[in-house]
Design a protein around this motif. Structure first.
Motif, short mmCIF file in Angstrom:
data_model
loop_
_atom_site.label_atom_id
_atom_site.label_comp_id
_atom_site.label_asym_id
_atom_site.label_seq_id
_atom_site.Cartn_x
_atom_site.Cartn_y
_atom_site.Cartn_z
N GLN A 1 4.62 6.29 7.93
CA GLN A 1 3.71 5.15 7.87
C GLN A 1 2.37 5.63 7.48
N GLU B 1 1.77 8.29 5.33
CA GLU B 1 2.04 8.58 3.87
C GLU B 1 2.23 6.97 3.35
N SER B 2 2.79 6.28 3.78
CA SER B 2 2.84 4.88 3.12
C SER B 2 1.61 4.18 3.08
N ASP B 3 0.77 4.42 4.03
CA ASP B 3 -0.50 3.81 4.22
C ASP B 3 -1.36 4.46 3.09
N ARG C 1 -0.40 5.91 0.14
CA ARG C 1 -0.18 5.42 -0.86
C ARG C 1 -0.67 3.95 -1.06
N THR C 2 -0.57 2.95 -0.08
CA THR C 2 -1.09 1.84 -0.46
C THR C 2 -2.45 1.69 -0.59
N LEU C 3 -3.41 2.63 0.06
CA LEU C 3 -4.80 3.00 -0.18
C LEU C 3 -5.16 3.16 -1.49
N GLN D 1 -3.19 3.01 -4.13
CA GLN D 1 -3.09 1.95 -5.13
C GLN D 1 -4.03 0.80 -5.10
N ALA D 2 -4.55 0.61 -3.89
CA ALA D 2 -5.80 -0.57 -3.77
C ALA D 2 -6.82 0.10 -4.63
N GLU D 3 -7.28 1.45 -4.45
CA GLU D 3 -8.14 1.84 -5.51
C GLU D 3 -8.26 1.92 -6.90
N GLU D 4 -6.85 2.06 -7.10
CA GLU D 4 -6.63 1.98 -8.59
C GLU D 4 -6.74 0.53 -9.01
N TYR E 1 -7.36 -6.61 -10.84
CA TYR E 1 -8.18 -6.80 -9.47
C TYR E 1 -8.56 -8.48 -9.78
#
Length: 61
Positions: free
Chosen positions: A10, A12-14, A16-18, A20-23, A31
């Protein structure tokens, strides 16, 4: 080496999500598109909520 736990997966998934959000935040086109899609979803949910409120109060068509 320890076996990974559900919490490890979880986290590691979080991560990746964070990332991707910054990207996305750094790409104004993506955006803006994401914000527009969020507004569409919010409007759809509000419509469903209004219908449910009407039905609950006995004012449905």
């Amino acid at each position: 080496m320890q076996a990974k736990t559900e919490e490890d997966y979880q986290a590691e998934s979080d991560l990746r999500t964070l990332a991707q959000a910054e990207e996305i935040r750094g790409n104004s086109k993506r955006y803006k598109a994401a914000l527009a899609k969020a507004k569409e979803k919010i409007a759809a949910l509000q419509s469903v909520q209004q219908e449910a409120t009407k039905e609950k109060s006995g004012k449905a068509d």
